[in-house]
Scaffold this active site. Structure first.
Site, mmCIF file in Angstrom:
data_model
loop_
_atom_site.group_PDB
_atom_site.id
_atom_site.type_symbol
_atom_site.label_atom_id
_atom_site.label_comp_id
_atom_site.label_asym_id
_atom_site.label_seq_id
_atom_site.Cartn_x
_atom_site.Cartn_y
_atom_site.Cartn_z
ATOM 1 N N ARG A 213 0.844 -1.202 0.000
ATOM 2 C CA ARG A 213 0.000 0.000 0.000
ATOM 3 C C ARG A 213 0.876 1.247 0.000
ATOM 4 O O ARG A 213 0.622 2.208 -0.725
ATOM 5 C CB ARG A 213 -0.903 0.008 1.246
ATOM 6 C CG ARG A 213 -2.077 -0.936 1.147
ATOM 7 C CD ARG A 213 -3.056 -0.728 2.292
ATOM 8 N NE ARG A 213 -2.624 -1.343 3.530
ATOM 9 C CZ ARG A 213 -3.010 -2.553 3.951
ATOM 10 N NH1 ARG A 213 -3.828 -3.281 3.225
ATOM 11 N NH2 ARG A 213 -2.586 -3.026 5.098
ATOM 12 N N PHE A 229 -11.081 -4.281 -5.859
ATOM 13 C CA PHE A 229 -11.142 -5.067 -4.620
ATOM 14 C C PHE A 229 -10.598 -4.216 -3.470
ATOM 15 O O PHE A 229 -9.651 -4.582 -2.793
ATOM 16 C CB PHE A 229 -10.335 -6.373 -4.738
ATOM 17 C CG PHE A 229 -10.657 -7.205 -5.954
ATOM 18 C CD1 PHE A 229 -11.752 -8.055 -5.959
ATOM 19 C CD2 PHE A 229 -9.872 -7.131 -7.103
ATOM 20 C CE1 PHE A 229 -12.043 -8.828 -7.074
ATOM 21 C CE2 PHE A 229 -10.160 -7.904 -8.224
ATOM 22 C CZ PHE A 229 -11.249 -8.766 -8.210
ATOM 23 N N ASP A 251 -15.545 -2.455 -5.069
ATOM 24 C CA ASP A 251 -15.660 -3.663 -4.252
ATOM 25 C C ASP A 251 -17.117 -4.115 -4.311
ATOM 26 O O ASP A 251 -18.017 -3.308 -4.525
ATOM 27 C CB ASP A 251 -15.249 -3.399 -2.796
ATOM 28 C CG ASP A 251 -14.837 -4.675 -2.061
ATOM 29 O OD1 ASP A 251 -13.617 -4.888 -1.868
ATOM 30 O OD2 ASP A 251 -15.725 -5.461 -1.701
ATOM 31 N N SER A 252 -17.328 -5.414 -4.120
ATOM 32 C CA SER A 252 -18.698 -5.931 -4.164
ATOM 33 C C SER A 252 -19.369 -5.869 -2.797
ATOM 34 O O SER A 252 -20.558 -6.141 -2.672
ATOM 35 C CB SER A 252 -18.705 -7.369 -4.683
ATOM 36 O OG SER A 252 -17.860 -8.162 -3.881
ATOM 37 N N ASP A 301 -6.248 -6.437 -6.375
ATOM 38 C CA ASP A 301 -5.916 -7.218 -5.176
ATOM 39 C C ASP A 301 -7.092 -8.123 -4.823
ATOM 40 O O ASP A 301 -7.767 -7.924 -3.814
ATOM 41 C CB ASP A 301 -5.580 -6.272 -4.016
ATOM 42 C CG ASP A 301 -5.136 -7.037 -2.777
ATOM 43 O OD1 ASP A 301 -4.677 -8.191 -2.914
ATOM 44 O OD2 ASP A 301 -5.246 -6.482 -1.663
ATOM 45 N N CYS A 341 -3.172 -13.776 -3.740
ATOM 46 C CA CYS A 341 -2.928 -14.305 -2.381
ATOM 47 C C CYS A 341 -3.336 -15.772 -2.321
ATOM 48 O O CYS A 341 -3.602 -16.307 -1.245
ATOM 49 C CB CYS A 341 -3.660 -13.481 -1.340
ATOM 50 S SG CYS A 341 -5.438 -13.456 -1.559
#
Ligand code: SAH
Length: 397
Positions: A213, A229, A251-252, A301, A341
């Site tokens: 970040r 995301f 983002d959802s 991400d 990830c």
């Protein structure tokens, strides 16, 4: 004292001799004695020699996890105290004072404590107990963690699905001190966040992306940024603080976006430069293309697409899709910070997938940097599974 012996099949001692902590059910010839879930067992090779002390987990394919490869070091309060002290010292040595008051103090297998996660958020410790062995020792571990960390509050978030693989019920709640009444305030590289340790994802925050970040923030000056995301706004706030011209965050999750907006308000940053979009990223990237939007810095991400190698193929399609779409939104000279990830996708495979997406998109890219998890998520050479977070910084030519 052990409650049993796991005798391995011939040849199956190899990974333990290399100090890999997992003993799969298929490697076991016989179980002697009647060990209970989480109980300590001795692991022995087919020829009878000692390999490890381990925690037995009858419900899991990972039938036992090694605590120690030293016959003289049996699991117990002393061993746990030493391991926790070692873990905390590692963080002290690798995270400069003043960087943050939020960090992962214990990262499970990578700190020699399989199944134990302990994250500090200011004076609140959030713990995940994810293995039968740690469940068995929970009171000892919790006392030692509280003492070593000095945290006034301990909150449990053992509500991760992996508990079920160990035959353990999901569990969450305050363990010591009052339950947090609201979010816990933290500061990371000078940026304030409110972390919802009770209902947030994982233990509340993605600590592993701390340095990435910051890096993205340093790259963001005067750029039009797309943060996919975004969760509670980590990369968004870093980019704004770094002087981004604008940041569109997708983002959802509506609660995540609400938290992100609240985090923006906590910091003296210009809200007019932030745009928020509640949407599925796969669809949003296509829509942005139809709208002719272009960006100078894109962050991807996504959540874990492949927890294990057997999911890698499906995951590869997902990574290829979003990276390909992102390349098409990138101006020449623009940067893409792209992450995975997924434990089931190696850094090499991830790079291959992204290169394939670039070829399909017909774009030329420079690999400028590689990303990994912050140092409070250490990687042991003998446990490559610990290197789950990887990323690439690519520049469109
Ligand atoms: N970059 C963040 C962490 C991202 S976690 C940080 O630095 O804090 C992954 C996020 O992806 C979660 O917030 C989750 O809500 C969101 N998500 C998962 N699937 C999604 C999808 N298909 N579209 C949009 N967002 C999604």
């Amino acid at each position: 004292m052990s409650a049993g012996i796991l005798a391995l099949k011939p040849g199956r001692e190899r990974s333990l001799l290399r100090r890999h902590p997992w003993i799969f059910s298929g490697a076991i010839e016989t179980v002697r004695g009647s060990p209970e879930s989480g109980g300590t067992v001795e692991v022995r090779a087919a020829d009878g020699r000692f390999l490890a002390w381990a925690a037995y987990s009858p419900a899991s394919q990972i039938r036992a996890r090694a605590w120690s490869f030293d016959e003289a070091e049996q699991p117990g309060p002393e061993m746990f105290q030493r391991k926790i002290a070692t873990a905390l010292a590692l963080r002290k040595g690798s995270i400069a004072a003043g960087t943050t008051d939020a960090m992962r103090l214990v990262h499970a297998e990578s700190d020699g404590l399989p199944g134990l996660i302990a994250d500090r958020y200011a004076d609140t410790l959030v713990v995940q107990i994810l293995s039968a062995g740690c469940e068995r020792w929970r009171e000892t571990l919790l006392d030692l963690l509280r003492e070593a960390s000095g945290c006034v509050r301990v909150y449990e978030r053992s509500d991760a699905d992996v508990r079920e693989l160990e035959g353990l019920p999901l569990r969450a709640g305050a363990l010591h001190g009052p339950a947090p009444e609201g979010p816990v305030g933290i500061v990371e590289h000078g940026i304030r966040y409110d972390v919802d340790v009770v209902a947030g994802q994982k233990t509340g925050f993605y600590l592993d992306q701390r340095e990435n970040r910051r890096r993205a923030g340093l790259l963001a000056r005067d750029r039009e940024v797309l943060n996919c995301f975004c969760y509670t706004g980590g990369f968004t706030l870093s980019a704004l603080a770094g002087g981004a011209r604008s940041v569109l965050s997708v983002d959802s999750s509506a609660p995540a976006l609400d938290a992100a907006r609240a985090n923006l308000a906590l910091n003296r940053l210009d809200a007019a430069r932030a745009e928020w979009l509640e949407a599925d990223v796969f669809a949003a990237l296509r829509r942005l293309r139809e709208q002719g939007r272009q960006f100078d810095l894109i962050v991807l991400d996504p959540p874990k697409f492949a927890p294990t190698p057997k999911d890698a193929e499906r995951a590869a399609r997902g990574y290829k899709d979003i990276n390909l779409s992102a390349f098409r939104l990138l101006r020449p000279g623009g940067l893409l910070a792209t992450f995975s990830c997924s434990g089931g996708v190696s850094p090499e495979l991830f790079q291959k997938i992204v290169a394939g997406a670039a070829a399909d998109a017909g774009v030329a890219l420079l690999l400028r940097e590689r990303f990994a998890a912050a140092p409070d998520h250490p990687v042991r050479m003998e446990f490559p599974e610990g290197e789950y977070l990887k990323g690439l910084l690519l520049e469109r030519r």
